[in-house]
Design an enzyme around this catalytic site. Structure first.
Site, short mmCIF file in Angstrom:
data_model
loop_
_atom_site.label_atom_id
_atom_site.label_comp_id
_atom_site.label_asym_id
_atom_site.label_seq_id
_atom_site.Cartn_x
_atom_site.Cartn_y
_atom_site.Cartn_z
N HIS A 90 -18.45 -13.21 -13.37
CA HIS A 90 -18.61 -13.60 -12.00
C HIS A 90 -18.03 -15.23 -11.56
CE1 HIS A 90 -21.14 -9.97 -12.14
NE2 HIS A 90 -21.50 -10.05 -13.91
N GLU A 141 -26.63 -3.20 -18.93
CA GLU A 141 -27.39 -4.21 -19.62
C GLU A 141 -29.13 -4.28 -19.91
OE1 GLU A 141 -26.80 -7.21 -16.67
OE2 GLU A 141 -26.79 -8.89 -17.82
#
Ligand code: ADE
Ligand code: ZN
EC number: 3.5.4.2
Length: 338
Positions: A18, A199
């Site tokens: 990111h 996740e």
């Protein structure tokens, strides 16, 4: 060549990073000063000390705050350029980066400002460093699908700069099915799709990302080990998992690196890859992630090379670009034997 040298020199391909997560505290201070934005810290060291996370949400709260210093196109350029310098250092030959437009449009920064700054830096990275790249736009899953639709609308005129759409932010409570319609529209517009799944959330999120969002890769996906049928399905389909080892330790997905399942999944023939996620927050870039895994698990040179091979296979580039990367990898392998 010892294993550390091998890892440092290994050509790498990053598929899960990111760009807002590459904001180092020093850059945060530089941009805060330039844009006259007050920070609740006095020094970069104080910022680093504050990075003690208990789970994904405790990280996200700090991470969205950090992004407030990004205002102008040049800020996004500088952020991206600094990340590329790390890529060069780590022998990353290709990178596919995420950005979160809503983190910026929600505070009045235009979509164009964000994408143009990132894109210009990536173009320079290609020209000046030979690092190729793609951009993936993520929808924030804690916001509603309507906001994702508005974001998709804004992305249409930048289709040439964005290869795929993804889904990130708080996984628990915001399952993939909340975004089915906007993903259908994105696919119609020609975007590939990915999603963070498994996740912190359950294997249902992995199944539903594949079935409903038609993803080409699962971001993270490490919770797949809870379901042996899913592990077999992922291996047989070669569905890539973009795994982020240091992130998983910092966010307590695993207690310690020795218990991380990435090597186990690799040996079960899953298309796992190693990535840095938010390197400025989790203590390292690509090489650091490879080294951390290799320090806790014994990996052969063939296995390390396979991790890059998997990332090439999973990348969103043409066959000829994949071949170019394979040649770089082969050339490294033959050099490292000699
Ligand atoms: N946004 C940035 N990093 C993330 C992560 N690890 N999971 C979900 N959303 C994110
Ligand atoms: Zn991520």
């Amino acid at each position: 060549m010892n294993q550390d040298t091998f890892i440092r020199q290994l050509p790498k391909v990053e598929l899960h990073m990111h760009i807002e997560g590459s904001l180092e505290p020093e850059m945060m201070f530089k941009l805060a000063k330039r844009n006259k934005i007050p920070l609740p810290f006095n020094t970069p060291e104080e910022v680093r000390t504050a990075y003690q996370f208990t789970n994904l949400q405790s990280f996200l709260d700090i991470y969205y705050q950090g992004a407030n210093v990004l205002i102008d196109e040049q800020d996004f350029y500088d952020l991206t350029w600094e990340y590329l310098l790390h890529c060069q250092q780590d022998n990353v030959i290709h990178t596919e980066i995420f950005f979160d437009p809503q983190t910026h449009t929600e505070r009045g920064i235009s979509f164009d400002t964000v994408i143009n700054g990132i894109h210009r830096a990536l173009e320079d990275g290609k020209q000046k460093m030979g690092i190729s790249s793609r951009v993936i736009m993520c929808f924030l899953r804690h916001l509603d699908e309507q906001s994702a639709f508005l974001t998709l609308e804004q992305a249409i005129k930048h289709k040439d700069k964005i290869i795929a759409v993804g889904l990130d932010s708080s996984e628990v409570g915001h399952p993939p099915e909340k975004f089915t319609q906007v993903f259908v529209k994105a696919i119609k517009e020609g975007f590939l799709t990915v999603a963070h799944a498994g996740e912190e959330g359950s294997v249902d999120n992995i199944y539903n990302s594949i079935d409903l969002l038609k993803v080409s890769r699962i971001d993270h996906g490490v919770r797949c080990s809870d379901d042996s049928r899913l592990v077999r399905l992922l291996a047989e389909s070669r569905m890539p998992l973009t795994v982020c080892p240091l992130s998983n330790i910092k966010l307590k997905v695993f207690d310690e690196m020795k218990r991380h399942n990435v090597v186990d999944l690799l040996r079960q023939n899953l298309c796992v890859t190693i990535n840095s996620d938010d390197p400025a927050y989790f203590g390292g870039y690509m090489t650091d992630n490879f080294l951390a895994v290799a320090q806790s698990h014994s990996l052969t040179e063939d296995e390390l090379t396979q991790l890059t091979q998997n990332a090439i296979e999973a990348s969103f580039v043409s066959e000829s670009e994949k071949h170019r990367m394979q040649r770089v990898l082969e050339e490294f392998s033959s050099r490292s034997i000699g």
